[in-house]
Scaffold this motif. Structure first.
Motif, PDB file in Angstrom:
ATOM      1  N   ILE A  91     -12.552 -13.335  52.719  1.00 35.12           N
ATOM      2  CA  ILE A  91     -13.569 -13.503  51.675  1.00 35.12           C
ATOM      3  C   ILE A  91     -14.893 -13.529  52.416  1.00 35.12           C
ATOM      4  CG2 ILE A  91     -14.505 -15.020  49.891  1.00 35.12           C
ATOM      5  CD1 ILE A  91     -11.588 -15.930  49.368  1.00 35.12           C
ATOM      6  N   VAL A  92     -15.753 -12.571  52.128  1.00 34.40           N
ATOM      7  CA  VAL A  92     -16.968 -12.402  52.926  1.00 34.40           C
ATOM      8  C   VAL A  92     -18.233 -12.882  52.227  1.00 34.40           C
ATOM      9  CG1 VAL A  92     -16.009 -10.538  54.311  1.00 34.40           C
ATOM     10  CG2 VAL A  92     -17.213  -9.986  52.215  1.00 34.40           C
ATOM     11  N   GLU A  93     -18.171 -13.002  50.885  1.00 39.44           N
ATOM     12  CA  GLU A  93     -19.392 -13.361  50.174  1.00 39.44           C
ATOM     13  C   GLU A  93     -19.062 -13.834  48.759  1.00 39.44           C
ATOM     14  OE1 GLU A  93     -23.593 -11.137  49.319  1.00 39.44           O
ATOM     15  OE2 GLU A  93     -21.780  -9.961  48.959  1.00 39.44           O
ATOM     16  N   THR A  94     -19.849 -14.783  48.295  1.00 38.73           N
ATOM     17  CA  THR A  94     -19.842 -15.134  46.875  1.00 38.73           C
ATOM     18  C   THR A  94     -21.285 -15.102  46.410  1.00 38.73           C
ATOM     19  OG1 THR A  94     -19.996 -17.520  47.286  1.00 38.73           O
ATOM     20  CG2 THR A  94     -17.777 -16.594  47.034  1.00 38.73           C
ATOM     21  N   LYS A  95     -21.481 -14.542  45.226  1.00 40.87           N
ATOM     22  CA  LYS A  95     -22.854 -14.367  44.734  1.00 40.87           C
ATOM     23  C   LYS A  95     -22.828 -14.356  43.212  1.00 40.87           C
ATOM     24  CE  LYS A  95     -26.345 -11.398  46.354  1.00 40.87           C
ATOM     25  NZ  LYS A  95     -26.725 -10.102  46.880  1.00 40.87           N
ATOM     26  N   VAL A  96     -23.790 -15.031  42.598  1.00 41.01           N
ATOM     27  CA  VAL A  96     -23.901 -15.002  41.142  1.00 41.01           C
ATOM     28  C   VAL A  96     -24.713 -13.783  40.745  1.00 41.01           C
ATOM     29  CG1 VAL A  96     -24.719 -16.212  39.090  1.00 41.01           C
ATOM     30  CG2 VAL A  96     -23.722 -17.515  40.973  1.00 41.01           C
ATOM     31  N   GLU A  97     -24.083 -12.929  39.921  1.00 37.75           N
ATOM     32  CA  GLU A  97     -24.742 -11.712  39.435  1.00 37.75           C
ATOM     33  C   GLU A  97     -24.577 -11.658  37.921  1.00 37.75           C
ATOM     34  OE1 GLU A  97     -22.913  -8.464  41.509  1.00 37.75           O
ATOM     35  OE2 GLU A  97     -23.860  -8.975  43.408  1.00 37.75           O
ATOM     36  N   SER A  98     -25.681 -11.631  37.199  1.00 39.00           N
ATOM     37  CA  SER A  98     -25.676 -11.579  35.735  1.00 39.00           C
ATOM     38  C   SER A  98     -24.824 -12.689  35.128  1.00 39.00           C
ATOM     39  CB  SER A  98     -25.180 -10.211  35.240  1.00 39.00           C
ATOM     40  OG  SER A  98     -25.990  -9.182  35.740  1.00 39.00           O
ATOM     41  N   VAL A 129     -19.347 -13.523  41.638  1.00 35.87           N
ATOM     42  CA  VAL A 129     -18.614 -12.407  42.225  1.00 35.87           C
ATOM     43  C   VAL A 129     -18.136 -12.837  43.614  1.00 35.87           C
ATOM     44  CG1 VAL A 129     -18.717 -10.000  42.965  1.00 35.87           C
ATOM     45  CG2 VAL A 129     -19.997 -10.743  40.932  1.00 35.87           C
ATOM     46  N   VAL A 130     -16.820 -12.747  43.818  1.00 34.04           N
ATOM     47  CA  VAL A 130     -16.203 -13.077  45.096  1.00 34.04           C
ATOM     48  C   VAL A 130     -15.826 -11.754  45.754  1.00 34.04           C
ATOM     49  CG1 VAL A 130     -14.287 -14.253  46.248  1.00 34.04           C
ATOM     50  CG2 VAL A 130     -15.288 -15.240  44.149  1.00 34.04           C
TER      51      VAL A 130
END
Length: 119
Positions: free
Chosen positions: A67-74, A78-79
């Protein structure tokens, strides 16, 4: 704020799946399926949650997942994760593996989407 809780190639979960655990009960269910013989790692669910990726059974050693990144998009968390496969010319142990990666991240109460990314 991504912290590896556990990563390896020997999960008891033999089918590919992505998991989200926001409560002790959800976490206990995932952990029992993954590693029923070991004690449940403690997580503070008032501030954190767990996301994980299980690749399921693979035919040889040399497979892994990160797992390289988690980010809130809209408004959606997103994992992003990356699967690594052994190269064609690479010698690998002929043993079944089940790669996985479990991480703790700051709690997010909205929808979660998992996305595989290319190398």
């Amino acid at each position: 704020d991504l912290r590896t809780l556990e990563k390896g190639a020997d999960s008891a979960i033999d089918a590919a799946r992505q998991v989200t655990a926001r409560t002790e009960a959800e976490w206990a269910k995932v952990w029992r399926a993954h590693s029923f013989e070991r004690a449940l790692p403690k997580v503070d669910f008032t501030r954190d949650m767990i996301v994980g990726v299980f690749l399921g059974t693979r035919p040889t050693a040399g497979f892994s997942v990160d797992i390289v990144e988690t980010k809130v998009e809209s408004g959606v968390l997103v994992v992003r994760y990356r699967e690594t496969k052994p190269g064609r010319a690479r010698m690998t142990a002929q043993i079944l593996t089940a790669p996985y990666h479990l991480v703790t991240i700051p709690r997010f109460d909205g929808d979660v989407k998992f996305e595989a990314i290319a190398k």
